[in-house]
Design a protein around this motif. Structure first.
Motif, mmCIF file in Angstrom:
data_model
loop_
_atom_site.group_PDB
_atom_site.id
_atom_site.type_symbol
_atom_site.label_atom_id
_atom_site.label_comp_id
_atom_site.label_asym_id
_atom_site.label_seq_id
_atom_site.Cartn_x
_atom_site.Cartn_y
_atom_site.Cartn_z
ATOM 1 N N GLU A 198 35.909 -17.711 -10.284
ATOM 2 C CA GLU A 198 37.184 -17.644 -10.854
ATOM 3 C C GLU A 198 37.830 -18.688 -10.214
ATOM 4 N N THR A 199 37.829 -19.145 -9.004
ATOM 5 C CA THR A 199 38.432 -20.102 -8.338
ATOM 6 C C THR A 199 37.656 -21.540 -8.438
ATOM 7 N N SER A 200 36.286 -21.672 -8.495
ATOM 8 C CA SER A 200 35.625 -22.789 -8.488
ATOM 9 C C SER A 200 34.341 -22.466 -9.154
ATOM 10 N N ASN A 201 34.607 -22.530 -10.572
ATOM 11 C CA ASN A 201 33.622 -22.088 -11.320
ATOM 12 C C ASN A 201 32.250 -23.097 -11.319
ATOM 13 N N ARG A 202 32.394 -24.188 -11.267
ATOM 14 C CA ARG A 202 31.349 -25.112 -11.166
ATOM 15 C C ARG A 202 30.752 -25.620 -9.787
ATOM 16 N N SER A 203 31.185 -25.009 -8.830
ATOM 17 C CA SER A 203 30.663 -25.178 -7.340
ATOM 18 C C SER A 203 29.422 -24.498 -7.090
ATOM 19 N N LEU A 204 28.601 -25.079 -6.231
ATOM 20 C CA LEU A 204 27.386 -24.613 -5.803
ATOM 21 C C LEU A 204 27.380 -23.001 -5.324
ATOM 22 N N ALA A 205 28.966 -22.792 -4.499
ATOM 23 C CA ALA A 205 28.866 -21.363 -4.284
ATOM 24 C C ALA A 205 28.826 -20.428 -5.695
ATOM 25 N N ALA A 206 29.678 -20.828 -6.715
ATOM 26 C CA ALA A 206 29.540 -20.167 -8.135
ATOM 27 C C ALA A 206 28.341 -19.953 -8.363
ATOM 28 N N GLN A 207 27.370 -21.211 -8.197
ATOM 29 C CA GLN A 207 26.306 -20.999 -8.845
ATOM 30 C C GLN A 207 25.296 -20.170 -8.189
ATOM 31 N N GLU A 208 25.359 -20.058 -6.847
ATOM 32 C CA GLU A 208 24.635 -19.352 -6.113
ATOM 33 C C GLU A 208 25.048 -17.632 -6.336
ATOM 34 N N ILE A 209 26.320 -17.311 -6.577
ATOM 35 C CA ILE A 209 26.629 -15.872 -6.687
ATOM 36 C C ILE A 209 26.319 -15.328 -8.066
ATOM 37 N N ARG A 210 26.195 -16.376 -9.021
ATOM 38 C CA ARG A 210 25.673 -16.010 -10.406
ATOM 39 C C ARG A 210 24.326 -15.745 -10.262
ATOM 40 N N ALA A 211 23.557 -16.415 -9.571
ATOM 41 C CA ALA A 211 22.119 -16.209 -9.671
ATOM 42 C C ALA A 211 21.828 -15.171 -8.800
ATOM 43 N N LEU A 212 22.520 -14.684 -7.835
ATOM 44 C CA LEU A 212 22.114 -13.528 -7.227
ATOM 45 C C LEU A 212 22.523 -12.320 -8.056
ATOM 46 N N ALA A 213 23.688 -12.377 -8.967
ATOM 47 C CA ALA A 213 24.083 -11.301 -10.128
ATOM 48 C C ALA A 213 22.803 -11.272 -11.013
ATOM 49 N N ASP A 214 22.510 -12.273 -11.356
ATOM 50 C CA ASP A 214 21.648 -12.053 -12.486
ATOM 51 C C ASP A 214 20.078 -11.593 -11.830
ATOM 52 N N GLU A 215 19.801 -11.768 -10.401
ATOM 53 C CA GLU A 215 18.712 -11.428 -10.046
ATOM 54 C C GLU A 215 18.911 -9.680 -9.751
ATOM 55 N N VAL A 216 20.207 -9.216 -9.617
ATOM 56 C CA VAL A 216 20.436 -7.804 -8.930
ATOM 57 C C VAL A 216 20.253 -7.103 -10.256
ATOM 58 N N LYS A 217 20.900 -7.791 -11.643
ATOM 59 C CA LYS A 217 20.598 -7.123 -12.878
ATOM 60 C C LYS A 217 19.339 -6.708 -13.115
ATOM 61 N N ALA A 218 18.229 -7.643 -12.941
ATOM 62 C CA ALA A 218 17.023 -7.641 -13.173
ATOM 63 C C ALA A 218 16.349 -6.266 -12.722
ATOM 64 N N ILE A 219 16.686 -6.419 -11.104
ATOM 65 C CA ILE A 219 16.064 -5.334 -10.186
ATOM 66 C C ILE A 219 16.512 -4.060 -10.810
ATOM 67 N N ALA A 220 18.047 -3.954 -10.999
ATOM 68 C CA ALA A 220 18.467 -2.570 -11.146
ATOM 69 C C ALA A 220 18.028 -2.102 -12.664
ATOM 70 N N LYS A 221 17.742 -2.968 -13.673
ATOM 71 C CA LYS A 221 17.161 -2.600 -14.625
ATOM 72 C C LYS A 221 15.884 -1.852 -14.634
ATOM 73 N N LYS A 222 14.923 -2.228 -13.687
ATOM 74 C CA LYS A 222 13.613 -1.633 -13.426
ATOM 75 C C LYS A 222 13.881 -0.532 -12.863
ATOM 76 N N GLY A 223 14.950 -0.373 -12.054
ATOM 77 C CA GLY A 223 15.081 1.095 -11.526
ATOM 78 C C GLY A 223 14.300 1.217 -10.267
ATOM 79 N N LYS A 224 14.368 2.766 -9.932
ATOM 80 C CA LYS A 224 13.547 3.085 -8.675
ATOM 81 C C LYS A 224 12.114 3.439 -9.156
#
Length: 216
Positions: free
Chosen positions: A190-216
């Motif tokens: 929200e504060t630095s959308n194009r920063s490296l930090a924003a890219q990193e957390i978006r990449a983590l979010a995408d990875e977490v969504k993929a893991i959660a989708k597979k489930g236990k």
């Protein structure tokens, strides 16, 4: 569909659990307009303080991110209440509180263990990962506050491989925008959308969504 529960757990204090929880919540809420809820069972209440700052800036609904601050023994009841109204529920668990941390791990669909590039952080992951294995819940080490230079990160990665731990491909650097956005009750997307930090957390979010989708 019931919400996926993501528990942020680490026995060692100061590993950046609350920052990961808050930043991930904002990134998930922005990606496809997902409904995200937070549960703070850490008596220190840092996530609750961040959310209060967020509500002060964005209104009582926290910019679409709800928060419940409850004692660990009430977690199961609170999750039952939240599951049907959210896509993701992120739980910030306390360090050095075995009973509460175990409850948060048992309730999770995905467990993220923030680890700074230090042997102390890495050694502290063992109790969390042992519970995760028993519960057959996907658990991932998240390298956090990674310095821009140095051999320590490579050494920690070697140790992770030796311990046969699973680590996320996404890593979070030791970046000022993470801290500065937290001060404002916001996320770095929200504060630095194009920063490296924003890219990193978006990449983590995408990875977490993929893991959660597979489930236990």
């Amino acid at each position: 569909m019931a919400a996926k529960v993501i528990t942020i757990a680490q026995q060692k204090g100061g590993a950046g659990k609350t920052t990961v929880a808050a930043q991930l919540a904002v990134a998930l809420s922005k990606g496809g307009k997902k409904a995200v809820a937070l549960v703070d069972i850490d008596p220190q209440g840092s996530l609750s303080a961040w959310h209060a700052a967020r509500c002060g800036r964005l209104g009582e609904d926290g910019g679409g991110i709800r928060l419940s601050g409850v004692a660990g023994w009430r977690l199961s009841t609170e999750l039952d209440r939240l599951r049907d109204g959210a896509d993701y529920v992120i739980v910030d668990s306390p360090p050095h509180a075995e009973t509460e941390a175990k409850a948060a791990i048992r309730a999770a669909d995905v467990i993220l263990v923030p680890v700074q590039p230090s042997p102390m952080d890495l050694w502290a992951t063992k109790p969390t990962l042992e519970v995760a294995r028993k519960e057959k819940t996907p658990a991932r080490v998240v390298l956090n506050r990674i310095p821009p230079r140095g051999k320590l990160v490579d050494q920690v990665l070697e140790e992770i491989q030796a311990m046969e731990l699973e680590v996320t491909a996404a890593r979070l650097g030791n970046r000022l925008p993470f801290a500065s956005s937290m001060m404002e009750g916001l996320g770095v997307v929200e504060t630095s959308n194009r920063s490296l930090a924003a890219q990193e957390i978006r990449a983590l979010a995408d990875e977490v969504k993929a893991i959660a989708k597979k489930g236990k």
